[in-house]
Design a protein around this motif. Structure first.
Motif, short mmCIF file in Angstrom:
data_model
loop_
_atom_site.label_atom_id
_atom_site.label_comp_id
_atom_site.label_asym_id
_atom_site.label_seq_id
_atom_site.Cartn_x
_atom_site.Cartn_y
_atom_site.Cartn_z
N UNK B 134 0.82 -1.21 0.00
CA UNK B 134 0.00 0.00 0.00
C UNK B 134 0.86 1.26 0.00
N UNK B 180 8.28 -13.80 8.72
CA UNK B 180 6.89 -14.26 8.61
C UNK B 180 6.59 -15.18 9.79
N UNK B 213 3.18 -10.63 10.66
CA UNK B 213 2.04 -11.51 10.43
C UNK B 213 1.72 -11.50 8.94
N UNK B 214 1.16 -12.60 8.45
CA UNK B 214 0.85 -12.69 7.02
C UNK B 214 -0.11 -11.58 6.61
N UNK B 215 -0.91 -11.11 7.55
CA UNK B 215 -1.85 -10.02 7.29
C UNK B 215 -1.14 -8.73 6.88
N UNK B 217 1.95 -8.41 5.26
CA UNK B 217 2.96 -8.48 4.19
C UNK B 217 2.78 -7.33 3.21
N UNK B 218 1.53 -7.03 2.85
CA UNK B 218 1.27 -6.00 1.84
C UNK B 218 1.11 -4.59 2.44
N UNK B 235 1.79 -18.16 1.86
CA UNK B 235 1.38 -16.75 1.98
C UNK B 235 1.15 -16.14 0.60
N UNK B 236 2.07 -16.40 -0.32
CA UNK B 236 1.98 -15.84 -1.66
C UNK B 236 0.73 -16.33 -2.37
N UNK B 238 -1.95 -17.75 -1.11
CA UNK B 238 -3.19 -17.36 -0.44
C UNK B 238 -3.56 -15.94 -0.86
N UNK B 239 -2.55 -15.07 -0.96
CA UNK B 239 -2.79 -13.70 -1.42
C UNK B 239 -3.29 -13.70 -2.86
N UNK B 240 -2.65 -14.48 -3.72
CA UNK B 240 -3.08 -14.55 -5.13
C UNK B 240 -4.52 -15.04 -5.25
N UNK B 243 -7.04 -12.41 -4.02
CA UNK B 243 -7.20 -11.32 -4.98
C UNK B 243 -8.07 -11.76 -6.15
N UNK B 278 -1.94 -3.45 -10.10
CA UNK B 278 -1.10 -3.35 -8.91
C UNK B 278 -1.00 -4.71 -8.21
N UNK B 279 -2.11 -5.43 -8.10
CA UNK B 279 -2.10 -6.72 -7.40
C UNK B 279 -1.42 -7.80 -8.23
#
Lengths: 346, 346
Positions: B134, B180, B213-215, B217-218, B235-236, B238-240, B243, B278-279
């Motif tokens: 962000x 992490x 925390x994984x929350x 990372x971004x 983590x990667x 789960x984020x993908x 999104x 961006x994501x």
């Protein structure tokens, strides 16, 4: 049915907890809710909001366990805390069927194991939230933080318990179980998941459908995803953080995008609200702590009345359907089979 | 500068790979790109799209390594594959500074270790994508899948290598490194992260700022997040997955929401495109494989020309700034200190 509620646990306690409990008895007047906490403050909330006191009773507790307390130590020493008193009522009042708390996760887990005790045969109780999916019902992610270092047999037990939970919650017969892993292929994984894969895929006790990449947790292709508590926690929080980041990026884009964007956002208000609600799994209830002798529902720390009400109704449903008996039977059945013997060697 | 490109790796090879390479030489005519793969097909793409052949040369390779091949075995036996030939050129042509592939991740990693070799002192090379945040620049997540079972010292080396990478890529002096973990508190974690925390927090070689925390990372609060390859991968992905799921939910909501929603979505088209871009960290380049003797950039399997072009320019930048020399120096410096001795015992 009697449900014990820790009225002081959570960021918005006691107000939102008490209001959520009042909403729950309004929704189902067969409920009796015991609110445990600072009596005067709880009664003030009831009075100030014009709630009916029918179905609500209050048990005074002078102390509170916070996130700064060491969980085990707090359960042992803070005997006057709302959480410890709630556990005591749950265990000593025969009519009390379930407990709901939005307080410290560590303390709720420690208290569950120390006060409520494990179901016979369960190697480790596990925390199981239900996440949203792209299909009609959610997915149980188990474990999500109760056990950071796990043996393969623990994951087998998580699979059995979470399958029973998914059957009751989703009304399905044969929940599809996935193992959280870093690839879908059989040979993928670290030492732990490779061994767990062997155990899960060799058992008839569950409907194991293979490895689940973290990318597919929300796909709806699995009803249950098992993981050790560390990985489950990483997956859960990464999903939470990403959902938050995306909503923030959209919001920022709308604000900096001029009038057209603002009007567009207004027109999509309903869509955004639906997506936000769907992704905010906390508003639909709490995480169940599977494998202990009574129903324990852990509501999110930031829970508002709606989510507390949902957690109470969820606890009621789980108690009515006797999830604890189901887990006890399913684990016993598994323990008597040959594959459990193989598993316990690992 | 000469860069070797595996023209046959990736779902959209060779077409999108070749077009991406042509875009890169157009963007910087000092580049010489060696395209390795089926010569005729590559030349057909160049001709059919009217690309200039200036700066592009082709080396024929009759075979291809796919995701179904066993990575190590494929590198050993498929000597005529585009990837193995690309590695051979990278190692035997002194002018070749970097290699880019969108092929099998496992094979690229296996080939990097077997053909390019580790930098002296590096315990394990690691895969490091840059995720969006962000704030103004991204965050390096290292490792993301190359090493599923890690010792604490590996994580220390990941931290050093990824810090060097973040310095070069983001132009910052003192990258903030997070570990992490399943909570921010010092005592949190499994056996591995607890030991890693001790090692990372006790070292002057990096700017360790604590658990992530994984929350978060971004969030932009970290420039580097280190993890073992298993958790980094969870983590990667789960984020993908989250999104993707959110964009799908928004799309479904727009389609089922009637005319108002559709008009709203049209007005927000630019905002959605920005957020999606961006994501979609893959479109901004590839993941760098840190710790081997030459620059290796792994582009996403689904890479289109834009992302291949970005990966080539990124590889060029890393070679120009000599990331390999920086890692070699930083790891040597660390190895000579006392804390490395403590770490190597773990």
């Amino acid at each position: 049915m009697k449900i014990v509620v820790d009225a002081m646990g959570g960021d918005l306690a006691p107000e939102q907890i008490v209001l959520g409990a009042a909403d729950a008895v309004k929704a189902d007047n067969s409920l009796e809710i015991v609110l445990v906490g600072a009596k005067e403050r709880i009664e003030d909330v009831i009075k100030a909001n014009g709630c009916s006191a029918d179905g609500l009773s209050v048990v005074d507790a002078a102390d509170v366990i916070t996130n700064d307390d060491s969980p085990t130590m707090a359960i042992k020493t803070k005997k006057e805390s709302s959480l410890v008193k709630a556990f005591d009522i749950l265990m000593h009042d025969e009519d009390a069927a379930a407990m709901v708390s939005a307080g410290s996760t560590g303390a709720v887990l420690a208290g569950s194991v120390m006060k409520v005790r494990r179901i016979k045969g369960v190697s480790r109780p596990a925390l199981a939230p239900i996440l949203p999916t792209l299909k009609e019902h959610g997915v149980v992610l188990c474990d999500c933080g109760a056990n950071v270092d796990c043996k393969p047999l623990y994951l087998m037990h998580f699979a059995i318990m979470a399958s029973g939970y998914a059957q009751l919650m989703f009304g399905i017969q044969n929940p599809r179980v996935g193992l959280l892993n870093n690839g879908v292929e059989e040979h993928k994984g670290n030492e732990q998941t490779k061994q767990a894969f062997e155990l899960l895929s060799g058992s008839d006790a569950i409907n194991f459908v293979g490895n689940c990449e973290a990318r597919d947790i929300l796909s709806g292709n699995f009803d249950v995803v098992v993981a050790d508590g560390f990985n489950g926690n990483i997956a859960l929080k990464s999903a939470e953080g990403t959902a938050e980041a995306m909503l923030k990026l959209i919001k920022d884009g709308v604000y900096s995008g001029g009038l057209k964007s603002k009007i567009g956002a207004l027109m999509l208000k309903g869509v955004f609200a639906d997506v936000k609600h769907k992704m905010d799994y906390n508003s639909n209830g709490g995480a169940c702590f599977l494998g202990v002798g009574k129903v324990i529902v852990k509501s999110h720390g930031a829970s508002k009345r709606k989510s507390i009400c949902a957690s109470i109704l969820q606890a009621q449903e789980l108690a009515q359907k006797d999830i604890c008996k189901k887990i006890s039977e399913d684990i016993s059945k598994y323990t008597e089979t040959a594959d459990a013997v193989a598993g316990s060697d690992q």
